[in-house]
Design a protein around this motif. Structure first.
Motif, PDB file in Angstrom:
ATOM      1  N   HIS A   1      18.141 -51.732  19.951  1.00  0.00           N
ATOM      2  CA  HIS A   1      17.445 -52.959  19.564  1.00  0.00           C
ATOM      3  C   HIS A   1      15.948 -52.875  19.830  1.00  0.00           C
ATOM      4  O   HIS A   1      15.262 -53.881  19.743  1.00  0.00           O
ATOM      5  CB  HIS A   1      18.034 -54.152  20.325  1.00  0.00           C
ATOM      6  CG  HIS A   1      19.468 -54.387  19.972  1.00  0.00           C
ATOM      7  ND1 HIS A   1      19.853 -54.713  18.696  1.00  0.00           N
ATOM      8  CD2 HIS A   1      20.590 -54.317  20.721  1.00  0.00           C
ATOM      9  CE1 HIS A   1      21.177 -54.839  18.673  1.00  0.00           C
ATOM     10  NE2 HIS A   1      21.650 -54.598  19.883  1.00  0.00           N
ATOM     11  N   ASP A   2      15.487 -51.713  20.209  1.00  0.00           N
ATOM     12  CA  ASP A   2      14.079 -51.606  20.567  1.00  0.00           C
ATOM     13  C   ASP A   2      13.276 -51.176  19.349  1.00  0.00           C
ATOM     14  O   ASP A   2      13.225 -50.008  18.980  1.00  0.00           O
ATOM     15  CB  ASP A   2      13.916 -50.693  21.775  1.00  0.00           C
ATOM     16  CG  ASP A   2      14.554 -51.356  22.998  1.00  0.00           C
ATOM     17  OD1 ASP A   2      14.398 -52.583  23.145  1.00  0.00           O
ATOM     18  OD2 ASP A   2      15.228 -50.661  23.768  1.00  0.00           O
ATOM     19  N   LEU A   3      12.674 -52.145  18.750  1.00  0.00           N
ATOM     20  CA  LEU A   3      12.166 -51.979  17.386  1.00  0.00           C
ATOM     21  C   LEU A   3      10.647 -51.894  17.302  1.00  0.00           C
ATOM     22  O   LEU A   3      10.095 -51.684  16.226  1.00  0.00           O
ATOM     23  CB  LEU A   3      12.621 -53.184  16.548  1.00  0.00           C
ATOM     24  CG  LEU A   3      14.142 -53.412  16.541  1.00  0.00           C
ATOM     25  CD1 LEU A   3      14.460 -54.778  15.946  1.00  0.00           C
ATOM     26  CD2 LEU A   3      14.834 -52.310  15.761  1.00  0.00           C
TER      27      LEU A   3
ATOM     28  N   PRO B   1      12.737 -62.098  17.168  1.00  0.00           N
ATOM     29  CA  PRO B   1      14.088 -61.615  17.434  1.00  0.00           C
ATOM     30  C   PRO B   1      14.148 -60.087  17.317  1.00  0.00           C
ATOM     31  O   PRO B   1      13.224 -59.462  16.798  1.00  0.00           O
ATOM     32  CB  PRO B   1      14.913 -62.264  16.315  1.00  0.00           C
ATOM     33  CG  PRO B   1      13.937 -62.430  15.194  1.00  0.00           C
ATOM     34  CD  PRO B   1      12.593 -62.681  15.826  1.00  0.00           C
ATOM     35  N   ASP B   2      15.246 -59.516  17.803  1.00  0.00           N
ATOM     36  CA  ASP B   2      15.428 -58.072  17.693  1.00  0.00           C
ATOM     37  C   ASP B   2      15.979 -57.728  16.308  1.00  0.00           C
ATOM     38  O   ASP B   2      17.073 -57.175  16.175  1.00  0.00           O
ATOM     39  CB  ASP B   2      16.396 -57.573  18.788  1.00  0.00           C
ATOM     40  CG  ASP B   2      15.760 -57.613  20.172  1.00  0.00           C
ATOM     41  OD1 ASP B   2      14.554 -57.362  20.283  1.00  0.00           O
ATOM     42  OD2 ASP B   2      16.482 -57.901  21.152  1.00  0.00           O
ATOM     43  N   GLN B   3      15.246 -58.093  15.288  1.00  0.00           N
ATOM     44  CA  GLN B   3      15.638 -57.768  13.907  1.00  0.00           C
ATOM     45  C   GLN B   3      14.396 -57.265  13.193  1.00  0.00           C
ATOM     46  O   GLN B   3      13.350 -57.934  13.230  1.00  0.00           O
ATOM     47  CB  GLN B   3      16.148 -59.014  13.186  1.00  0.00           C
ATOM     48  CG  GLN B   3      17.468 -59.542  13.740  1.00  0.00           C
ATOM     49  CD  GLN B   3      17.712 -60.969  13.288  1.00  0.00           C
ATOM     50  OE1 GLN B   3      17.395 -61.316  12.152  1.00  0.00           O
ATOM     51  NE2 GLN B   3      18.238 -61.784  14.185  1.00  0.00           N
TER      52      GLN B   3
ATOM     53  N   GLY C   1       8.577 -56.352  25.581  1.00  0.00           N
ATOM     54  CA  GLY C   1       9.978 -56.077  25.269  1.00  0.00           C
ATOM     55  C   GLY C   1      10.099 -55.171  24.052  1.00  0.00           C
ATOM     56  O   GLY C   1       9.132 -54.956  23.300  1.00  0.00           O
ATOM     57  N   GLY C   2      11.305 -54.606  23.911  1.00  0.00           N
ATOM     58  CA  GLY C   2      11.590 -53.833  22.699  1.00  0.00           C
ATOM     59  C   GLY C   2      10.917 -52.488  22.593  1.00  0.00           C
ATOM     60  O   GLY C   2      10.753 -51.973  21.488  1.00  0.00           O
ATOM     61  N   VAL C   3      10.520 -51.895  23.720  1.00  0.00           N
ATOM     62  CA  VAL C   3       9.881 -50.574  23.625  1.00  0.00           C
ATOM     63  C   VAL C   3      10.661 -49.470  24.344  1.00  0.00           C
ATOM     64  O   VAL C   3      10.205 -48.334  24.406  1.00  0.00           O
ATOM     65  CB  VAL C   3       8.426 -50.567  24.160  1.00  0.00           C
ATOM     66  CG1 VAL C   3       7.494 -51.203  23.151  1.00  0.00           C
ATOM     67  CG2 VAL C   3       8.314 -51.230  25.513  1.00  0.00           C
TER      68      VAL C   3
ATOM     69  N   SER D   1       6.472 -62.336  22.389  1.00  0.00           N
ATOM     70  CA  SER D   1       7.600 -61.814  23.151  1.00  0.00           C
ATOM     71  C   SER D   1       8.667 -61.384  22.156  1.00  0.00           C
ATOM     72  O   SER D   1       8.804 -62.000  21.099  1.00  0.00           O
ATOM     73  CB  SER D   1       8.167 -62.886  24.071  1.00  0.00           C
ATOM     74  OG  SER D   1       7.187 -63.276  25.004  1.00  0.00           O
ATOM     75  N   THR D   2       9.408 -60.334  22.491  1.00  0.00           N
ATOM     76  CA  THR D   2      10.495 -59.912  21.604  1.00  0.00           C
ATOM     77  C   THR D   2      11.795 -59.867  22.390  1.00  0.00           C
ATOM     78  O   THR D   2      11.810 -59.503  23.566  1.00  0.00           O
ATOM     79  CB  THR D   2      10.250 -58.511  21.005  1.00  0.00           C
ATOM     80  OG1 THR D   2      10.441 -57.531  22.035  1.00  0.00           O
ATOM     81  CG2 THR D   2       8.866 -58.380  20.425  1.00  0.00           C
ATOM     82  N   GLY D   3      12.872 -60.238  21.751  1.00  0.00           N
ATOM     83  CA  GLY D   3      14.189 -60.111  22.375  1.00  0.00           C
ATOM     84  C   GLY D   3      15.107 -61.250  21.986  1.00  0.00           C
ATOM     85  O   GLY D   3      14.714 -62.417  22.045  1.00  0.00           O
ATOM     86  N   ASP D   4      16.331 -60.886  21.596  1.00  0.00           N
ATOM     87  CA  ASP D   4      17.318 -61.886  21.196  1.00  0.00           C
ATOM     88  C   ASP D   4      17.790 -62.739  22.369  1.00  0.00           C
ATOM     89  O   ASP D   4      18.367 -63.806  22.169  1.00  0.00           O
ATOM     90  CB  ASP D   4      18.545 -61.185  20.580  1.00  0.00           C
ATOM     91  CG  ASP D   4      18.260 -60.693  19.169  1.00  0.00           C
ATOM     92  OD1 ASP D   4      17.329 -61.235  18.534  1.00  0.00           O
ATOM     93  OD2 ASP D   4      18.960 -59.768  18.715  1.00  0.00           O
ATOM     94  N   GLU D   5      17.560 -62.242  23.600  1.00  0.00           N
ATOM     95  CA  GLU D   5      18.036 -62.986  24.767  1.00  0.00           C
ATOM     96  C   GLU D   5      17.075 -64.096  25.184  1.00  0.00           C
ATOM     97  O   GLU D   5      17.373 -64.871  26.090  1.00  0.00           O
ATOM     98  CB  GLU D   5      18.257 -62.014  25.942  1.00  0.00           C
ATOM     99  CG  GLU D   5      17.000 -61.506  26.661  1.00  0.00           C
ATOM    100  CD  GLU D   5      16.275 -60.353  25.964  1.00  0.00           C
ATOM    101  OE1 GLU D   5      16.323 -60.278  24.721  1.00  0.00           O
ATOM    102  OE2 GLU D   5      15.633 -59.551  26.672  1.00  0.00           O
ATOM    103  N   LEU D   6      15.912 -64.187  24.542  1.00  0.00           N
ATOM    104  CA  LEU D   6      14.863 -65.083  25.045  1.00  0.00           C
ATOM    105  C   LEU D   6      14.963 -66.476  24.452  1.00  0.00           C
ATOM    106  O   LEU D   6      15.224 -66.644  23.266  1.00  0.00           O
ATOM    107  CB  LEU D   6      13.482 -64.507  24.716  1.00  0.00           C
ATOM    108  CG  LEU D   6      13.186 -63.121  25.281  1.00  0.00           C
ATOM    109  CD1 LEU D   6      11.811 -62.649  24.814  1.00  0.00           C
ATOM    110  CD2 LEU D   6      13.267 -63.119  26.805  1.00  0.00           C
TER     111      LEU D   6
END
Ligand code: AMP
Ligand code: MG
Length: 404
Positions: free
Chosen positions: A256-258, A225-227, A249-251, A182-187
């Protein structure tokens, strides 16, 4: 925020493209204990006939049919695994049990209910035909019959058949190993209390079930993370060990969509946007060594619907299945289905029977965040792109998840 530069592919075109680029994993040999749920990598041909000998189907008496109507002397017994050793002469009978070998000389079996037992004699009915109440050699399977086709999943009947033929090892395709991230700083991890603005990572668990259902193995890769750098390290590490990577996520096109730029730097992105609802930002890339990467959208329903439409068939192809798609059936809509302009829409429905029809009822709000629209759904109704949509009473194609 930048606009996406990826062409919008039709859903069907994107699905075909994914399958074209998906390899079939090599074969390996496994014992029968390891075989359930695997997919045959080669045809299996019977080298024996089944049954191998004339086997009684009932408990009774083996006779010569010409002796029908006679009073016959009982000369012995043929039980399962303990054949009668002699030859049956005229005027005699042998007690026979289910699975017992029909003695030489006999050509019929009279059921025990049909004889009159008189000490060591039996009176058998007249007019008894040849060939009654036993299975002739080869009646179930002849030598040379194909019992299993390459690409067939190994279910109960298939395994029973190969075991009956004495085959204890089978050539099956290797199971794909799928990395799930999973990707995302909110998770936050499930079980932890989300802080302000945080949400619990649910996609990884939903996708874990979805991947396992296909027969693939899962490696859980946690939350990235979104980094760019940590995401890259996680992905690069995972693709050494996995045949396919599935992220969520992130697409989309936020800053932040990396995931898309990362996949571009590692391989070739073939699908970056799809005319599909839910699931427009679905991304598919091939990586070196025939590995695959699927970037699923973050919204829970979008990730599962794009999994169904694109990833599940690909995971089935990897493990050599010949049938890649869910069964499709026409269903009658019990509601007015609006079309979504130029996008194919998969609407979640429950089904019930009305006479010969399967009738589809919407699961309610089809918001891409509302997992309840998918929980308990029997099918995904496919609404092709268009201006008008489909009024209640129309027949449309549905992908069957589970019949009611
Ligand atoms: P994204 O595609 O990264 O922009 O994510 C879109 C939305 O999907 C996010 O705002 C979250 O609400 C949701 N989302 C993303 N990842 C997950 C996840 N692993 N579990 C649950 N919801 C998620
Ligand atoms: Mg995100």
């Amino acid at each position: 925020m930048r606009a996406s530069t990826y062409p919008m592919l039709a859903a069907e075109e994107a699905a075909a493209l994914v399958l074209e680029r998906t390899p079939v994993l090599p074969a390996e040999e496994v014992s029968l204990a390891q075989a359930p749920g695997r997919v045959a990598a080669a045809d299996v041909v019977a080298e024996r006939r089944l049954p191998a000998f004339p086997a009684s189907a009932v408990d009774g008496y083996a006779i010569r049919s010409a002796d029908g109507g006679g009073r016959l002397r009982v000369v012995g017994e043929s039980a399962a695994g303990r054949p009668f050793s002699g030859r049956l002469e005229a005027g005699s009978a042998a007690r026979i049990l289910t699975g017992g070998v029909l003695p030489e000389g006999a050509d019929s079996v009279v059921m025990v209910e049909d004889v009159d037992q008189q000490g060591d004699h039996v009176v058998v009915p007249a007019g008894y035909q040849k060939g009654r109440n036993f299975h002739a050699p080869g009646a179930d399977l002849e030598r040379g019959d194909v019992v299993l086709r390459r690409g067939q999943p190994l279910g109960s009947a298939e395994l029973g058949l190969v075991a009956a033929l004495g085959i204890d090892r089978l050539s099956v395709h290797r199971r794909p190993r799928v990395g799930l991230m999973s990707t995302g700083d909110e998770l936050v991890e499930v079980g932890r209390e989300p802080g302000p603005g945080q949400i619990t990572d649910s996609n990884r668990w939903a996708l874990l079930a979805a991947v396992r259902e296909t027969g693939a193995e899962v490696e859980l890769l946690g939350i990235a993370p979104d980094q760019p750098q940590p995401l890259r390290e996680l992905v690069v590490g995972a693709i050494q060990r996995c045949d396919a990577l599935v992220t969520s996520g992130g697409v989309s096109v936020g800053t932040h969509d990396l995931v898309k730029p990362l996949l571009e730097s590692l391989g070739e992105v073939h699908v970056g946007r799809v005319k599909l609802r839910p699931g427009k930002p679905f991304t598919f890339a091939t990586l070196p060594d025939g590995k695959l990467a699927f970037g699923l959208p973050g919204f829970p329903v979008s990730s599962l619907v794009t999994f169904e439409v694109f990833v599940r068939p690909a995971l089935r192809k990897l493990q050599g299945c010949s049938a890649l798609q869910r069964p499709q059936l026409p269903v009658r809509l019990a509601y007015d289905a609006l079309a979504t302009g130029d996008r194919t829409e998969y609407q979640r429905v429950t089904l019930h029977r009305e006479g010969p029809d399967l009738v589809a009822t919407s699961t309610g709000s089809q918001s891409s965040s509302r997992l309840m629209s998918l929980a308990g759904a029997h099918a995904l109704v496919r609404i092709p792109p268009g201006a008008e949509g489909y009024p209640a009473g129309s027949y449309v194609e549905a992908l069957i998840l589970e019949l009611p």
